[in-house]
Design an enzyme around this catalytic site. Structure first.
Site, PDB file in Angstrom:
ATOM      1  N   LYS A 176       0.879  -1.184   0.000  1.00 19.98           N
ATOM      2  CA  LYS A 176       0.000   0.000   0.000  1.00 19.98           C
ATOM      3  C   LYS A 176       0.914   1.231   0.000  1.00 19.98           C
ATOM      4  O   LYS A 176       0.750   2.163   0.806  1.00 19.98           O
ATOM      5  CB  LYS A 176      -0.911  -0.048   1.243  1.00 19.98           C
ATOM      6  CG  LYS A 176      -1.974   1.014   1.317  1.00 19.98           C
ATOM      7  CD  LYS A 176      -3.124   0.804   0.359  1.00 19.98           C
ATOM      8  CE  LYS A 176      -4.081   1.975   0.397  1.00 19.98           C
ATOM      9  NZ  LYS A 176      -5.104   1.917  -0.670  1.00 19.98           N
ATOM     10  N   ASP A 210      -5.657  -3.175  -2.001  1.00 16.96           N
ATOM     11  CA  ASP A 210      -7.119  -3.135  -2.179  1.00 16.96           C
ATOM     12  C   ASP A 210      -7.508  -3.641  -3.562  1.00 16.96           C
ATOM     13  O   ASP A 210      -8.481  -4.393  -3.724  1.00 16.96           O
ATOM     14  CB  ASP A 210      -7.698  -1.744  -1.894  1.00 16.96           C
ATOM     15  CG  ASP A 210      -6.791  -0.607  -2.320  1.00 16.96           C
ATOM     16  OD1 ASP A 210      -5.608  -0.864  -2.585  1.00 16.96           O
ATOM     17  OD2 ASP A 210      -7.261   0.540  -2.398  1.00 16.96           O
ATOM     18  N   ASP A 234      -2.270 -11.504   6.546  1.00 15.21           N
ATOM     19  CA  ASP A 234      -3.244 -12.110   7.458  1.00 15.21           C
ATOM     20  C   ASP A 234      -4.636 -12.050   6.818  1.00 15.21           C
ATOM     21  O   ASP A 234      -5.367 -13.044   6.761  1.00 15.21           O
ATOM     22  CB  ASP A 234      -3.220 -11.297   8.771  1.00 15.21           C
ATOM     23  CG  ASP A 234      -3.992 -11.968   9.879  1.00 15.21           C
ATOM     24  OD1 ASP A 234      -4.382 -13.140   9.714  1.00 15.21           O
ATOM     25  OD2 ASP A 234      -4.217 -11.317  10.911  1.00 15.21           O
TER      26      ASP A 234
END
Ligand code: NAD
Length: 338
Positions: A176, A210, A234
């Site tokens: 990100k 995302d 995770d």
């Protein structure tokens, strides 16, 4: 064949049941492991007052290899997750989670994705606190994410090498860095830099987390290996397990500097513990990863093929997969196919 001393932790809840079934299959396969059974979790707390006894840690220090049933972490303050303690103790820096479509006819066919997650750093280092303002003791909550060049380099080198050793073609670095420019920016920078060494051997791309999460549900077949930071890994690894039918079929390898620990991704399933109906597939697949780890690839392949054949037959399955057999009967079905 020389036996390999290996620590065995039956664990809590359904742990002892799925471990027993897995050992029976490994015996039939003439696996090279010589088991040193040790306690951890609620089982250890009950017997010796410590959920992670020194004797168990010493065994793993000695063998550097463990197969672990799931451990119950009681909810509430003051009880640190034993899984997190094991990760820290043995510097288990990489978590490898392969996910494959075993049962055809589900939402997606032929998914075959391996997610490799950094296991020690990032936002999960646990450096967090509240800042009180006026009479509000929790006016602000603050957490610090930590990524080190040392930890990151060690992790991405492992992940690229794993991909090559396992004949994978394409690695996508998930990050990100558009928002967390330094924290995941450093991860991306190091991964791209280290990746240059693998040019010609692997196709390497990067993707924002995302977008990756959306692409996974739109078209999972485009993915091969994903490498990412702790928290993204995770979350994405559970998403990927969901694409192939849930956590019941998902194994994990925790690879470390000082030891490697293999386990099922699911927990101790207290709701079905003791009923002898749990599905042992995830732990059996974890033991196949352990066979790969000790360079017994032929045995690992035989075990995976037997599991594959049993699951695709649609017969002789445990209740969670719509069948009626119990845990040990399922193990016997796998043995018959070996
Ligand atoms: P869980 O994975 O134990 O159970 C979730 C659901 O899936 C339950 O309905 C359970 O019956 C079912 N299930 C799980 N494994 C199954 C199997 N092999 N066969 C058939 N059904 C299965 O998750 P949870 O209930 O959130 O957690 C229970 C305990 O396990 C908690 O204490 C948690 O902290 C712990 N846990 C441990 C690990 C680990 O040791 N690696 C991982 C996750 C959770």
């Amino acid at each position: 064949m020389e036996k390999i001393p290996t620590t065995l932790i039956p664990g809590d809840g359904i742990g002892p049941e799925i471990v027993k079934a897995t050992l029976k299959v490994l015996d039939a396969l003439e696996s090279p492991f010589e088991w040193e059974e040790q306690l951890a979790g609620v089982a250890a707390e009950t017997v010796c007052g410590d959920p992670l006894p020194e004797k168990t840690l010493n065994s793993i220090r000695r063998t550097k290899l463990a197969l672990k049933g799931p451990l119950t972490t009681p909810v509430g303050s003051g009880f640190r997750s034993i899984n997190v303690r094991l990760r820290e103790e043995f510097e288990l820096f990489a978590n490898v989670r392969p996910a494959r479509t075993f049962l055809q006819g589900g939402r997606f066919e032929n998914v075959d994705i391996v997610l490799i997650r950094e296991n020690l750093e990032g936002l999960y280092v646990g450096v967090e606190h509240y800042i009180p303002i006026a009479d509000d003791p929790k006016a602000v909550a603050e957490a610090t994410g930590i990524i080190t060049r040392y930890g990151c380099t060690r992790f991405v080198e492992f992940a690229f090498n794993w991909a090559i050793k396992n004949k994978r073609k394409k690695v996508i670095i998930v990050h990100k860095a558009n928002i967390l420019k330094k924290l995941t920016g450093l991860f991306l920078e190091i991964a791209m830099e280290v990746g240059k060494k693998y040019e010609g051997q692997l196709e390497i791309e990067e993707r924002i987390v995302d977008n990756c999460a959306m692409q996974l549900v739109l078209n999972p077949n485009q993915f091969d290996v994903l490498m990412t930071t702790n928290m993204f890994g995770d979350i994405l690894s559970d998403e990927i397990a969901g694409l192939v039918g849930g956590l019941g079929l998902a194994p994990a390898a925790n690879i470390g500097k000082d030891a490697s620990i293999f386990e099922a991704v699911h927990g101790s399933a207290p709701d079905i513990a003791g009923k002898k109906i749990a599905n042992p597939t995830a732990l059996m697949l974890a033991s196949a990863l352990m066979l790969d780890h000790v360079s017994e690839a032929d045995k690992a392949t035989r075990l995976r093929e037997a599991i594959d054949a049993q699951l695709t037959s649609g017969e002789g399955l445990t209740g969670d997969l719509g069948g009626t057999v119990n845990t040990m009967e399922f193990a016997d079905n796998i043995i018959a196919r070996l």
